[in-house]
Structure formats: structure tokens, C-alpha cells
Write an enzyme that holds these catalytic residues in place. Sequence first.
Site, PDB file in Angstrom:
ATOM      1  CG  PHE A 250      24.967  56.967 -30.347  1.00  0.00           C
ATOM      2  CD1 PHE A 250      26.340  56.739 -30.321  1.00  0.00           C
ATOM      3  CD2 PHE A 250      24.474  58.119 -29.748  1.00  0.00           C
ATOM      4  CE1 PHE A 250      27.191  57.637 -29.727  1.00  0.00           C
ATOM      5  CE2 PHE A 250      25.327  59.018 -29.139  1.00  0.00           C
ATOM      6  CZ  PHE A 250      26.679  58.769 -29.125  1.00  0.00           C
TER       7      PHE A 250
ATOM      8  N   GLY B 117      17.575  61.635 -31.270  1.00  0.00           N
ATOM      9  CA  GLY B 117      17.481  60.228 -31.625  1.00  0.00           C
ATOM     10  C   GLY B 117      17.838  60.018 -33.087  1.00  0.00           C
ATOM     11  CG  LEU B 118      15.441  60.112 -36.109  1.00  0.00           C
ATOM     12  CD1 LEU B 118      15.131  61.327 -36.945  1.00  0.00           C
ATOM     13  CD2 LEU B 118      14.753  58.899 -36.675  1.00  0.00           C
ATOM     14  CB  CYS B 119      21.720  58.222 -33.820  1.00  0.00           C
ATOM     15  SG  CYS B 119      21.174  58.237 -32.123  1.00  0.00           S
ATOM     16  N   GLY B 120      20.156  54.999 -34.698  1.00  0.00           N
ATOM     17  CA  GLY B 120      20.339  53.577 -34.454  1.00  0.00           C
ATOM     18  C   GLY B 120      20.437  53.269 -32.978  1.00  0.00           C
TER      19      GLY B 120
END
Lengths: 294, 133
Positions: free
Chosen positions: A94, A89-92
Amino acid sequence: MASLKEMRTRIASVKATRKITKAMQMVAAAKLRRAQEAATAARPYAERMDTVLANLNRRVTNKAGASPLLVGTGKDQTHLLIVMTGERGLCGGFNTNIAKLARADAQRLTREGKTVKILNVGKKGADNLRRDFAKNIVDRVDLKAVKQLGFVNAEDISNRVFGMFDKGEFDIATLYFAEFKSVISQKPTALQLIPAKLPDAAPVASKVAEAVNEYEPSEEEILGVLLKRNISTQIFRGLLENNASFYGAQMSAMDSATRNAGDMINKLTIKYNRQRQANITKELIEIISGAEAL
Amino acid sequence: MAANFKFELVSPERILVSADVSEVLLPGADGDFTVLAGHAPVVSTLLPGTVRAVMADGIKRIYVHGGLAEVSPSSVTILAERAFITDEVDPRQLEKDLAEAETALKAADDDTARLHVNRAIQELKALVDAKRS
């Protein structure tokens, strides 16, 4: 009002977070560059494959006997959605965006009375789709342990797809991935794999040369082999594009996280200083009025 | 000196070779064949085997694991599924990899893993053969 000590701790913790997001942004930037290079390096193969396939497709006129990979099974009852997302995760937005596109299609197909099967590549998409389509998910490919995406990974996935296709488990396969437009923009895309949609417009110049081409073994046989390989190539392309998109998305997400943390630190620091000043003023007033009372 | 033509070997990951050559030997599906400049246009699938390209600075041998060759009078393009430049492979490394793969095969407990390792072993063995020839 929070005490001064509490505020100091708060500021320190935001600072620590900013360091982490900053580091993640830089890591993502480095990985993005490598992912982009890999995607660019893979392009010539796909392009040449397209040219050869387009030429073959024009030449093979007897489509009736052609591979079902090209002409389909003649039905469109069962749809296989291959949903590619990131492992982390941690990718907006996406992962959510890809899953959203896949979900919309799955819902539409279900409404039309079609059977939907989902093959997940990547953990996050599986988590996301499990809520609504738990019983539609047939398989999940885990790429978490893979450091460098190779063609082998794509072949793994395509072999699973072929296995299912040969058993007649689906009629139409569609690939969902995020096309890498730029660092800040990734476009969730649906690409139909089976039956294959071949590009038939080839440059005019090669047409003349192609007319005299010989094929060893026969054109039909080559077409059959190539169709399979083309699907692996498309999946490979999807994997690489997705990978680049993932790091692009992560980079911009982490960039804005870093900026937000910076803003927050500024605001907190102003608040902290104001509070400190207020305390000092209050203490001064107390001392002065205490002296006056004497 | 024979006329030169363009030779390109592309694997899905990258372009492996792109050079001018005077002669290329290809392991075609209907038998090995050699291509010189001005060859009639042919599209042929390839069997696993060694591609031999004669370049200005010597002969280059590349092991390809299946693929497709597109021959035109002025160029040869190979789309290989997997390819290794034979001379760049270190034989000691190869032996080590082979030994590793064989231990991995014994340790593998599910079918996919076994399949993977088996494929790797086959490839390595073919590479060893290509190296010897």
C-alpha cells in the site's frame, strides 16, 4: 537436521504468529467497514459541491479575474506533491505503491527542470521518500494521534497548502492517494488540486433551472469561497479513501500472512512427524540388533 | 398548511438532516432570509448562525458554521462546513467542553494548537448563544 525440540518450538512460534496476523486481519476488517461507511457518508457533500461548482464554472465567463486557485499562477515551475500514505506498515504494498507513483512523478519533473516540493501526510510515505528526496520534503502532517478522521484534519492540511500558495511557494499542487476500488484492489491516484480541474459537464436537466439562478453575493465571490472549500473537500475525500484503502490493503496482507502461516505449520508438522517416526525406527533397530548380538 | 418542500443539510462527514419542511430560515451572507415552497432559485453563502427549519413534527434548529445554501423551487440544500443540531446538544456537556477547551488553551504551547483551541472555543460560544436564543 534440527532436533525434535527445536522443531516443536518452531511450530509453536509460527502458530503464535498466525494468531497475531489473524487478529490483525479481523481488526482491519472491522476498521475497514467503518472507514468505508465514513467514505460513503462523505460522498453526498462532495457530489453536491461538484454540481454547484460546475454550474458556477459555466456561469462565470470572466475567467481572467478569477481566483488563481482556478486559473493557476500562469507558471508551472514549482510543483507541490501532497503524498498521502498510512501511518503504519503491515499492509502489503500500500504505502510503497503510492510512494512509487509520487517518486516517478517527482523524478520526471526534476528531469524537466522543475522544482519539486513534497508535503507528506502519514509517516510511511515520508520514510519512503526521504531516501531520494530528503531536501524536497517541506513538511509532514502527522495523523497518528487521530482516531476518527474529521473534516478538521482535512482543513488543517488545506490551510497549510493555502498558506504556501499565498506566499507563492508553488504553482501546481497534486494530491497522491490510493483510491479505494475494492478490498483487494487500491489504485494509487494523482489528482491535481491547484489549479482546480472543475467538472464542466453537468446533467442537462439542471441546465434549464440553473439559467435563472440568482447568486448572493456575486457569482465570482461564491466561486472564490467554494474553490477553497472544494480543495478541503478533495483532501478530505483523499484522506477517507486512503484510510479505507489502507485497511483494505492491511486486511488482504494479513489474510495472506495467515494463510502462509497455516501452510508453514502444515509443512513443519509433516516434517516433525517424519523425523519423530525416523527416530522411533532408528531406536527400534538399535534395540533389535542389540538383542540379536546377545 | 403551507406546501412542503425538501430540505437537506449536508456536512462533509455525513447527511445531517433530510426531511420535508414547510419553511426554512437561513443566515445568508446578505442577511437572513426565509424560504417557502416555490422560492426563486438562489445560491447563497451562509454566515455562522442558526438555521431554523419548520417540519411537520416541530421546529428544528441547527447551528451552522459557514456554508452554502442552494435553493430551488422544490428543495433547499445546505452544504455546511460544520453543523450541529442545536436541540441535540446537551448544555451541561457544552459547558464542560468549554471549560476543558479553556484549560487546553492555557496549556497549549504552540501556535497550531492554540489556533485549534481558539476555534473550538469560538464555536462552542456561538453554540451556547444559539441555544439561548
